[in-house]
Every structure is written in structure tokens, then in C-alpha cells.
Scaffold this motif. Structure first.
Motif, PDB file in Angstrom:
ATOM      1  N   UNK A  99     -16.913  -1.974  -6.378  1.00  0.00           N
ATOM      2  CA  UNK A  99     -16.551  -1.248  -5.163  1.00  0.00           C
ATOM      3  C   UNK A  99     -15.036  -1.237  -5.026  1.00  0.00           C
ATOM      4  N   UNK A 100     -14.459  -0.062  -5.036  1.00  0.00           N
ATOM      5  CA  UNK A 100     -13.014   0.032  -4.960  1.00  0.00           C
ATOM      6  C   UNK A 100     -12.525   1.326  -5.554  1.00  0.00           C
ATOM      7  N   UNK A 101     -11.356   1.285  -6.154  1.00  0.00           N
ATOM      8  CA  UNK A 101     -10.783   2.491  -6.733  1.00  0.00           C
ATOM      9  C   UNK A 101      -9.639   2.190  -7.672  1.00  0.00           C
ATOM     10  N   UNK A 102      -9.137   3.237  -8.278  1.00  0.00           N
ATOM     11  CA  UNK A 102      -8.003   3.150  -9.190  1.00  0.00           C
ATOM     12  C   UNK A 102      -6.758   3.731  -8.533  1.00  0.00           C
ATOM     13  N   UNK A 103      -5.628   3.110  -8.763  1.00  0.00           N
ATOM     14  CA  UNK A 103      -4.342   3.745  -8.523  1.00  0.00           C
ATOM     15  C   UNK A 103      -3.676   3.850  -9.882  1.00  0.00           C
ATOM     16  N   UNK A 123       6.559   2.880 -12.572  1.00  0.00           N
ATOM     17  CA  UNK A 123       5.352   3.374 -11.931  1.00  0.00           C
ATOM     18  C   UNK A 123       4.396   2.248 -11.583  1.00  0.00           C
ATOM     19  N   UNK A 124       4.211   1.307 -12.500  1.00  0.00           N
ATOM     20  CA  UNK A 124       3.333   0.155 -12.241  1.00  0.00           C
ATOM     21  C   UNK A 124       3.904  -0.700 -11.110  1.00  0.00           C
ATOM     22  N   UNK A 125       5.209  -0.863 -11.079  1.00  0.00           N
ATOM     23  CA  UNK A 125       5.834  -1.619  -9.994  1.00  0.00           C
ATOM     24  C   UNK A 125       5.615  -0.937  -8.637  1.00  0.00           C
ATOM     25  N   UNK A 126       5.585   0.394  -8.641  1.00  0.00           N
ATOM     26  CA  UNK A 126       5.304   1.124  -7.395  1.00  0.00           C
ATOM     27  C   UNK A 126       3.858   0.931  -6.964  1.00  0.00           C
ATOM     28  N   UNK A 127       2.935   0.901  -7.925  1.00  0.00           N
ATOM     29  CA  UNK A 127       1.532   0.635  -7.607  1.00  0.00           C
ATOM     30  C   UNK A 127       1.403  -0.733  -6.937  1.00  0.00           C
TER      31      UNK A 127
END
Length: 574
Positions: free
Chosen positions: A405-409, A452-456
């Protein structure tokens, strides 16, 4: 050609929609001009022959049919009878189907990343996540397009296939988390590409029904268009003009039974063959027809028509890296709706839900979708074998439902700068060519991924996103869950000092935005005419030097319309 001509032609075509009474909500599952290639004559003649009924080919054919006879050849079938295509709830089912009849044809790049190419009328718009967004104005100026005709062409597309998505709580939290993370300003709902955070368009309507490039055939003049399905083009046919210059004048194709057909251009200086077979199919078909690097064609015993070493070069695929975030609360089913357009060259997007894999009843199928289509970030690219995928699915079957249960960023690298190449494997056009994308070969792409990963991380740790994360799942644990132990809520080992550069390389996936192979200025000119050959153009994403916008499908559809208007305006002027 004056802009006045373009406006005149565009205005005339716009009235056609009203005259025929079509609306954006209607589907046309049985176009009168669409038939199986088995019913085609052995020999036929047209003003224009378009190879590939995909994201560019459909709007191009619809436009040209207004004032010419057009043959559109599509190697796949119709999208309208396949619920795995038409329903958002079934997204992923078509991608995970690896049968010969699937609308998606799987291929594995030499980098080891599993990918997919469309095999259906409507092309990639039938199997993608549906996000709709325009190219940046700077992109339009850089490639030399006419801005007004571009806008008119986008609007022509949007009348039938683009919608504002209903934003749920999880996507709203991602949106607000992006703003908290400094991806500003918030630009609201817009198709435009501007820095900051926005809600983009979608080709799924309010009822979750997919609208594709095939719907743009609603604009077609039925008496001017013939669409043949399951028509596999094997070769472009050339005639010799004065001084040995070649001119395309026909195509050879086979139907589903293997029967051979030929279609030729009618007499006329303005008649043309147009290849719109996609970033893999277009350079592949040129090579099979004798246009490409001479030594490579000789190695495959292909008669050389034109030594063109740039065919198949400049292949790029935007690398994608994602982080899965288990949620203590139920989340809505959503594909890409919100995007953060950063100033450092990374795009941040998200998806969520419990039946992402396609009509499944179990929440675990949401994440099982990823290995089923080869998006297995838990294993380094070269190790993503079918056996590894099977083991990942088996592992996930044994986890508790709450784990899913959840999602991807996710983040996608803009451009990218790194490029590769494409080569033939066989002389069969239905076989995949060999393609290398060289992900992160240029260190600037790798740095964009890291940022980008740091922004996530900032989004996940934001106040806006707090109710959709477990407090005890720290950032290193989330990375470890994504990178090593597939969705294990209680990993036994994790390395908090893991360099993000290694995370990017080890978990790289595709977002299906590959392009190149027939680039403008190298293989075709600014009007998409093939350099060195007459009566032949390439109009699709293979001509892009870098991917437009955050997601390219809107621009590919626009390009089909845009070039159709330009070609017809030239035809009418003469």
C-alpha cells in the motif's frame, strides 16, 4: 510557404470536426476506412504512404487525407477491442503481456534494461501512463518550428484526447511536498512546460477511459484514407532518377498470413512515402531498405541504396529512478498527474494505487506490476533475467498486504545528454534491433539523477506528505527497500552511506521515452525529408535530438498534425 497558407489549411480542417459531428467523448471502434491487411489488393496506388499508425502516424494520416489519398500501414491491431488498453485500471497489463499478439513488444537494450515498443494502432499512446504536457517554448524555438502553428496543432490534438485529471489526496500530497521542497512556483493545472510544480493533462477521461492517437483519425476524410492493420512493412522501394539519385516510390509489406503486397505512389511530384515507425522502427526500416552505414548493411547482405552512417546513431532513453513509499493510509489509484520541473534538469513525477498492475484484486499486484514488466530496480540491469523477475514476483507473493500500500515517486533525467546507437540483429522487420542507450555515460546525467533523488527525499520528509509515510521507515531504509530487499518492511541490512551515484546506476529503469536514430540535421532536414533521397520523410520521435517536455507524447502527436498541415499547404500552393 507563408504562414497565411498554414492558417488557411488549418482553418479548413478545423471545420471538418464540426461538420462530421464528432466529440471528444465518442469512440469509433469500427472506422469505415480501417481493415485487415489480408483484404488489401496485391497492388495499389496512393498519393501518400505512411508506415506506422502510431502517435505521429495517426494525426499525420488524418490531416493528409483531407486533400489526398493516404495509405496508413500499421503492423499491430486495433486498440478499441482491448480493455487492457482502454481502461486506466488495466494499465500495466498490456506491458506485462509478452505474447506475440500483445500491443506491446518487449525488448532489452544492451544496457540490460527491459523496455517496450508499441505494436498497435495509436502507438505508444495506447500503452503509456497517459501524461499529457507540451514542449517548452524554448524547445520549439530551438528546433525551428513555427510557434503559432505549433500551438494550433496542440489545440487540434487536445480537443479529442486531453483532459484535466481528478487529483486525489496522495497526488495532492506529492504536489504540496514538491512546493515545500523548493520546486516553485506552483503553476496549477496547465499543459504548458514551465519551471516549478504543476498538475498536467492526461489522455484518460473522467471515467478512466484512455483516449489515444488513434482517436485523432476521427478528423480524417473517410474517402481519402485507407488504414491497414497487421501490415508489416519489409522494405521501402526505390527508383533511380537522373545522375543515380534515388527516389522512394513504393513499399513492400506482408499481411498476417504472410502474403506479400506492394503499394506505390501515384504519379506526381508532391507524392511521398513517410516513415512514422518510431524510434526503433524507423531507423530499422531504413537500414532494411538499404539506407544506413554501408559496412553494417554489407554485413547483413543488404543492397546499399545510400551510405548514411548517421542512421541509428544518437539513440537516447531518459533514465528513470524511483523510490517506493509504503503508506499507513489507503491511497487512490493514480498514474502520472503532478510533475515538478526543476531548474537542474530532473523531472519529479509520481504514481499510486492498489491495482496498478491492471484490474487485479490484490494490493500486492500494484507493486508486482514492476517486475512483471521488467522494471526490476531491485536487481542491477545486466542481472534482470526472466528468472530474476520470477523470483521477485514469488518473493512478493509471500509478503503481507500492507507492504504494497503506497506509491512511487520517481525522477527522470532531462534530455538526456548520454547517447548510444542502434543496429540490426536480423533482416526480419518484426525482430527487435539491437539498441544501446549508454545510461549515465555522461556524468552530467548522473548528477541530475542524484539531485532528483535528493528532491524526492525532501518530498517524503515534508510536512505535506507526512500522513502517507511511516515514521520508522527512515530515508536509508526506503532506499534499501528499493535497491536491495524488494519491499521488505523490516530489512535485515541496509547501508545508510550508500552513494546516490551507485543507487542511480544500480536501480536505473526506463520511462519509455527513447528517441533518436533519424535525427534532424543528420538524417533528415528541417522539413523531415531524408537527406540524399527524394520523396521520403521521417516524422516521429526518431528525429528528436532530445526528448521534449517532461513526457513526449503530446509533442509527437502535435508533430504529426504540424507536418501534415505543412505538407498539405505546400501541395495546395503548387
Amino acid at each position: 510557404m507563408s504562414l497565411g497558407w498554414w492558417r488557411l489549411v488549418a482553418a479548413a480542417f478545423a471545420g471538418f470536426l464540426f461538420f462530421h459531428g464528432f466529440s471528444a467523448s465518442e469512440k469509433a471502434p469500427n472506422y469505415s476506412f480501417m481493415q485487415n491487411a489480408t483484404s488489401a489488393p496485391t497492388l495499389s496506388y496512393y498519393d501518400y504512404i505512411i508506415v506506422g499508425g502510431g502517435t505521429a502516424g495517426c494525426p499525420l494520416a488524418a490531416t493528409l487525407s483531407q486533400n489526398a489519398t493516404v495509405l496508413l500501414l500499421e503492423r499491430g491491431g486495433s486498440p478499441y477491442s482491448n480493455s487492457n488498453i482502454t481502461s486506466m485500471a488495466s494499465f500495466g497489463a498490456a506491458l506485462s503481456d509478452i505474447s506475440r499478439s500483445s500491443p506491446s513488444q518487449r525488448f532489452i537494450s544492451e544496457d540490460g534494461v527491459i523496455n517496450a515498443r508499441a505494436r498497435v494502432l495509436g502507438g505508444g499512446s495506447c500503452i503509456n501512463a497517459g501524461f499529457y504536457t507540451r514542449a517548452a517554448p524554448e524547445y520549439v524555438r530551438h528546433v525551428g518550428w513555427d510557434g503559432q502553428l505549433v500551438n494550433e496543432s496542440y489545440q487540434w490534438v487536445e480537443k479529442l484526447v486531453a483532459f484535466e485529471p481528478p487529483l486525489g489526496m496522495w497526488q495532492s500530497a506529492v504536489r504540496d511536498g514538491l512546493v515545500e521542497a523548493g520546486v516553485v512556483p506552483f503553476n496549477g493545472f496547465t499543459y504548458d512546460h514551465t519551471y516549478g510544480t504543476k498538475v498536467g493533462g492526461t489522455i484518460f477521461d473522467q471515467q478512466g477511459n484512455r483516449h489515444t492517437a488513434a482517436d485523432l483519425l476521427d478528423y480524417a476524410n473517410p474517402s481519402g484514407l485507407t488504414v491497414l492493420l497487421h501490415a508489416s512493412v519489409h522494405k521501402i522501394l526505390f527508383a533511380i532518377k537522373g545522375k543515380g539519385r534515388r527516389k522512394a516510390h513504393g513499399v513492400s509489406f506482408r499481411d498476417a498470413t504472410g502474403a506479400k503486397h506492394k503499394a506505390y505512389l501515384k504519379e506526381g511530384s508532391k507524392n511521398e512515402i513517410i516513415i512514422s515507425a518510431g524510434a526503433l522502427g524507423s531507423p530499422q526500416l531504413l537500414m532494411l531498405s538499404g539506407v544506413g552505414p554501408a559496412a553494417h548493411l554489407k554485413a547483413h547482405n543488404i543492397t546499399l541504396v545510400l551510405d548514411q552512417p548517421q542512421v541509428g546513431q544518437g539513440m537516447s532513453d531518459n533514465p528513470m529512478n524511483a523510490v517506493f513509499i509504503p503508506s499507513p493510509l489507503p491511497v487512490e489509484v493514480s498514474l502520472i498527474q503532478v510533475v515538478g520541473i526543476t531548474d537542474f534538469g530532473s523531472y519529479i513525477e509520481a504514481a499510486s494505487g492498489e491495482n496498478f498492475a491492471g484490474g487485479a484484486s490484490s494490493p500486492r499486484d500494484y507493486v508486482k506490476f514492476s517486475p512483471q514488466i521488467g522494471q526490476l530496480s531491485t536487481v542491477p540491469p545486466k542481472q534482470r533475467t526472466q528468472e530474476a523477475i520470477g523470483k521477485a514476483v514469488e518473493y512478493m507473493n509471500n509478503l503481507e498486504e500492507a507492504a504494497f500500500r503506497g506509491g512511487f515517486i520517481l525522477e527522470k533525467v532531462m534530455g538526456p545528454i548520454s547517447t548510444g546507437h542502434l543496429e540490426l540483429r536480423t533482416r526480419n522487420p518484426n525482430d527487435n534491433p539491437s539498441v544501446t542507450f549508454n545510461y549515465f555515460k555522461d556524468p552530467r546525467d548522473l548528477q541530475r539523477c542524484v539531485q532528483g533523488i535528493q528532491t524526492i527525499k525532501k518530498i517524503i520528509e515534508s510536512k505535506s506528505f507526512s500522513k502517507f509515510r511511516y515514521d520508522y521507515l527512515s530515508w536509508p531504509i526506503l532506499l534499501n527497500m528499493t535497491a536491495s530487499a524488494p519491499l521488505n518492511l523490516l530489512p535485515k541490512h541496509y547501508n545508510p552511506s550508500m552513494p546516490l551515484e551507485e543507487f542511480c546506476k544500480g536501480t536505473v529503469m526506463t520511462i519509455w521515452h527513447y528517441h533518436g536514430g533519424c535525427q534532424v540535421g543528420k538524417v533528415v532536414d528541417l522539413d523531415h525529408k531524408l537527406l540524399g533521397v527524394d520523396a521520403l520523410r521521417v516524422i516521429d520521435g526518431s528525429t528528436f535530438n532530445y526528448s521534449p517536455g517532461t513526457n513526449p507524447q503530446a509533442t509527437v502527436m502535435m508533430l504529426g498534425r504540424y507536418m501534415g498541415v505543412k505538407i498539405l499547404s505546400e501541395r495546395l500552393a503548387n
